[in-house]
Write an enzyme that holds these catalytic residues in place. Structure first.
Site, PDB file in Angstrom:
ATOM      1  CG  HIS A 294       0.050   3.870  -1.615  1.00 10.70           C
ATOM      2  ND1 HIS A 294       0.360   2.919  -0.683  1.00 10.70           N
ATOM      3  CD2 HIS A 294      -1.149   4.385  -1.235  1.00 10.70           C
ATOM      4  CE1 HIS A 294      -0.606   2.836   0.205  1.00 10.70           C
ATOM      5  NE2 HIS A 294      -1.529   3.726  -0.101  1.00 10.70           N
ATOM      6  CG  ASP A 295       0.383   5.573  -6.913  1.00 11.23           C
ATOM      7  OD1 ASP A 295       0.526   4.368  -6.645  1.00 11.23           O
ATOM      8  OD2 ASP A 295      -0.712   6.082  -7.217  1.00 11.23           O
TER       9      ASP A 295
END
Ligand code: BDR
Ligand code: CA
Length: 323
Positions: free
Chosen positions: A240-241
């Site tokens: 995700h990040d």
């Protein structure tokens, strides 16, 4: 090459840690500071994890500050089922010894932005609480924010509820303040972050290398991939990040759509969901305020992460750390 100055507000978090590694390794970014948000765990824990990552990357020169203890309106609801009790379970790391800043996250962000000769990009990989507090408290500094790149939400997917993703769901009011600030916005939501997946059979690409940073990443992937298998039945670890970082350094890997983006804060059923207009032609409206990534070249993305580990390994050696 002129580097883009960035401040990373995060809640490490396994994938936040990998995002920090990607940012610290990039020759295109200069990380001015790291601030911690309450999200995956309490802010005391995420801030400590942020310093652990800075130490493993031999970057104790970068200031780290602690943000607000809770979202603007919601009570804090952490995610031990994904990130464990420490917020970064798995790797066994010593307690950090570098100091934490005495300023709060918002104050440190303001100070770094004020001191920077160039506009700064804000990368947000946790709930938007600290970013919103900064934007509310320092309106005169908005013009010095080049853009906000954030991981949160999804065009077609939620994970905390059917419609809402964890970071946005945790603090919808803060996310709305950020998204409606008028500052150029890039959003990396679940649609793309689930495509930026490292599959379980690929974890060995990191494990087979004996250097500290590769082993650290392998430990993160083992734990995070394990909880994602158990809780969400995914075949690997969604990065995700690091999308919010690699989107800045390697935008050619992503496919974007321009759109209006905001957050639903009122309705009980869809609180924390992104609201956007992806109808064909809608991107030509004046109200467009940002872009959302919908696809990624997964193999290119994985190569960037492997190269990031090489770079940090070299930087550790240059500073006299054991490889
Ligand atoms: C987001 O929530 C957290 O668990 C991750 O660190 C990521 O920022 C994904 O929904
Ligand atoms: Ca995060």
């Amino acid at each position: 090459m002129k580097k883009l100055p960035v401040i990373i507000d995060c809640d490490p978090g396994h994938d936040d840690a990998i995002a920090l590694i990607a940012a610290l390794a990039s020759e295109k970014l200069e990380v001015l500071g790291v601030t911690a948000a309450a999200g995956n765990q309490t802010v005391e824990k995420t801030e400590k994890n942020a310093r652990k990552v800075l130490e493993i990357c031999a970057r104790t020169d970068i200031p780290a500050a602690r943000g607000r203890t809770k979202p603007l309106r919601n009570p804090l609801s952490v995610a031990p089922e994904i990130h464990g009790d420490s917020g970064m379970d798995g790797p066994l790391l010593p307690e950090p010894s570098m100091p934490v800043c005495k300023e709060s996250a918002a104050v440190l962000i303001a100070k770094l932005v004020e001191e920077s000769p160039q506009p700064v990009a804000l990368i947000v990989t946790g709930p938007c609480t600290n970013a919103a507090v900064f934007l509310l408290a320092y309106p005169h500094l908005h013009k010095k924010i080049a853009k906000i790149s954030l991981m949160g939400g999804g065009a077609y997917l939620g994970n905390r509820t059917a419609l809402a993703e964890f970071n946005i769901w945790t603090d919808p009011e803060a996310a709305r303040i950020v998204m409606e600030s008028g500052i150029p916005l890039e959003v990396y939501g679940l649609d793309v972050t689930h495509k930026a997946m490292i599959y379980r059979q690929e974890f060995s690409l990191f494990r087979q290398r004996k250097e500290t940073v590769f082993q650290f990443l392998a430990d993160l992937l083992d734990f995070f991939g394990g909880t994602y298998l158990e809780a969400r039945h995914l075949p690997g670890a969604p990065m995700h990040d690091s999308c919010a970082v690699i989107g800045l350094t390697n935008p050619e890997l992503f496919t974007y759509r321009e759109t209006t983006i905001s957050v639903e804060t009122e309705s009980a059923r869809s609180r924390g969901a992104l609201t956007m207009d992806l109808r064909p032609g809608a991107e030509r409206q004046d109200s467009v305020c940002g872009k959302i990534a919908l696809d990624v070249d997964r193999e290119g993305f994985l190569k960037v992460l492997l190269r990031a580990c090489e770079t940090i390994t070299r930087q550790r050696r240059e500073k006299g750390y054991a490889s």
